[in-house]
Design a protein around this motif. Sequence first.
Motif, PDB file in Angstrom:
ATOM      1  N   THR A  86      41.812  56.192  42.103  1.00 28.28           N
ATOM      2  CA  THR A  86      42.448  57.084  41.129  1.00 28.28           C
ATOM      3  C   THR A  86      42.048  58.533  41.351  1.00 28.28           C
ATOM      4  O   THR A  86      42.896  59.433  41.388  1.00 28.28           O
ATOM      5  N   SER A 114      43.926  53.884  31.856  1.00 25.34           N
ATOM      6  CA  SER A 114      44.737  52.681  31.667  1.00 25.34           C
ATOM      7  C   SER A 114      44.996  52.465  30.181  1.00 25.34           C
ATOM      8  O   SER A 114      44.323  53.032  29.316  1.00 25.34           O
ATOM      9  N   ASP A 167      51.396  50.976  33.230  1.00 26.00           N
ATOM     10  CA  ASP A 167      50.220  50.525  32.480  1.00 26.00           C
ATOM     11  C   ASP A 167      49.187  51.633  32.304  1.00 26.00           C
ATOM     12  O   ASP A 167      48.107  51.390  31.757  1.00 26.00           O
ATOM     13  N   TRP A 168      49.495  52.831  32.800  1.00 29.84           N
ATOM     14  CA  TRP A 168      48.577  53.960  32.676  1.00 29.84           C
ATOM     15  C   TRP A 168      49.202  55.046  31.806  1.00 29.84           C
ATOM     16  O   TRP A 168      50.427  55.124  31.679  1.00 29.84           O
TER      17      TRP A 168
END
Length: 499
Positions: free
Chosen positions: A415, A461, A484-485
């Motif tokens: 990330t 998340s 989903d983030w």
Amino acid sequence: MTATTRFALLLALATFALALTIRLLGVDLREPWLDEIYSQFAISRDWFGLAKDRITRGHSPLYFALMKALGIDGANIVAMRTASAIFDSAGAAILAAALALHVNRPAALFFGFFYAWSPLAVHWAQNARPYGLLIFFLAIGLTGAMGLLATLGRDSADATQRPRRLFAFGFSMASLTITAGIFAFLSTALLPFLLPRTRRDKAFLQRWKQALKVPGIVAVLAYFIVSGPHIARNVDGYWAEKYNTLGLEGLGNLWVSAVIDVDPAVALTRLSIAPELAPPLIWTISILLVSFVAIGLTACRTRPGLLALAFLMIGYTFLMICVSAWTSVLVPRYFLPPWIALLALAATGMAAARSRTRWSWLAIAPLMLVFATLGFLKATQPGVPQDRALAPVAEIIALAPPETVRILYERTDGTRNKLIKELFPLRFGRAELDRPALSSWRLDRFTGARAEGQDIFAFVSEEKLAGILAETGETPACIHGFGDWHLAYWGRLDTICTR
């Protein structure tokens, strides 16, 4: 000018031309990777910002300042890679000329060929990083060291002035380029005090000590001003991680990466050859290369200049293995200094074998073919399509004034690096700006940024977001969803929430 000198100059030009041609084949085929983006960011700063960015990260600013002095634009990754390729090719040319002067012509020719095509050398010469410049300065220092060691057993004080200057300049600048240059200097400089042959020659040791003064001071200063503090700050973090652990498996992986530097199965597939042949191919290359290195080491008895290469190869490798007992330095690019010495010794071994029997070509020719093939595959290796999934996230963050932005992210694999690849290029055109304030989520970082009135973005998340909202007790101005983030924003800019 003697015939030997003329040959050395012609060989240097030929080596430079061959190496540079190979390295330029693929400088534009791949997107910048993380460390190259750091390089681009550094040279896009003003002079003070460049020095600050590099020194605070434990890197010498020399390479980056040189790129900037050459007028290279930070966004122009191809120009940066081309400059690195030129420096690396020039280093190969210099060392090839030194071998022609201090060993023999065949050794110089073999070295020029093998280093030009070496996949490891090609890989890092095509990078916008300091490794090409390191090889350039290291070759100058090694040329001086070979000249000094060639005087073993002779009272040649008057003839060592030029080698001493080359030694001092080359290893001083190598130490100022990257930490590996410091290790290369220490390895080459200290072993003559341990080897009986060099220790017994008092006149030589006196000349050697004189040559060590300037680069010794420079190396010590470079370590304690730049490298040492960085290592101390990260001794429990980055330097505690072991990407390639010390052991037979780790050393084996390091060797294969240095020799091949491509996935052998993938390389064979590109050549329409069964990938199952990869293990025997690696074993064959390794046995041949090590055998020629062993022959080259025996030539040190009659060609003492070769001791400089032996000192660098053996001393540097031993030093790095010792350091790897507590940290992670078994990385192929860190072993470029002993690799260039190894190839020079192997080339010397090939020259010696060729002079003894014509049958040696049965080993040399296949090795040349394999190196040329792998080097070409490495030079022209296509880039992997870049993951731009976080580009929309960076576009929203860029709407806020960059001077007031604080970015917090959930610590997961990849990330942070993906955010850096998107956020740093947005600042290439703003030389006055520092790096984006980017760090993993912590409540004290959030509250500190809020107290300073900064615009805060948190990229986390869905599961993590619920905990953050409960932890802070503050509702964000808005939250953008990315699967989903989520990108949460605490600030007062309506344009960010209406995006």
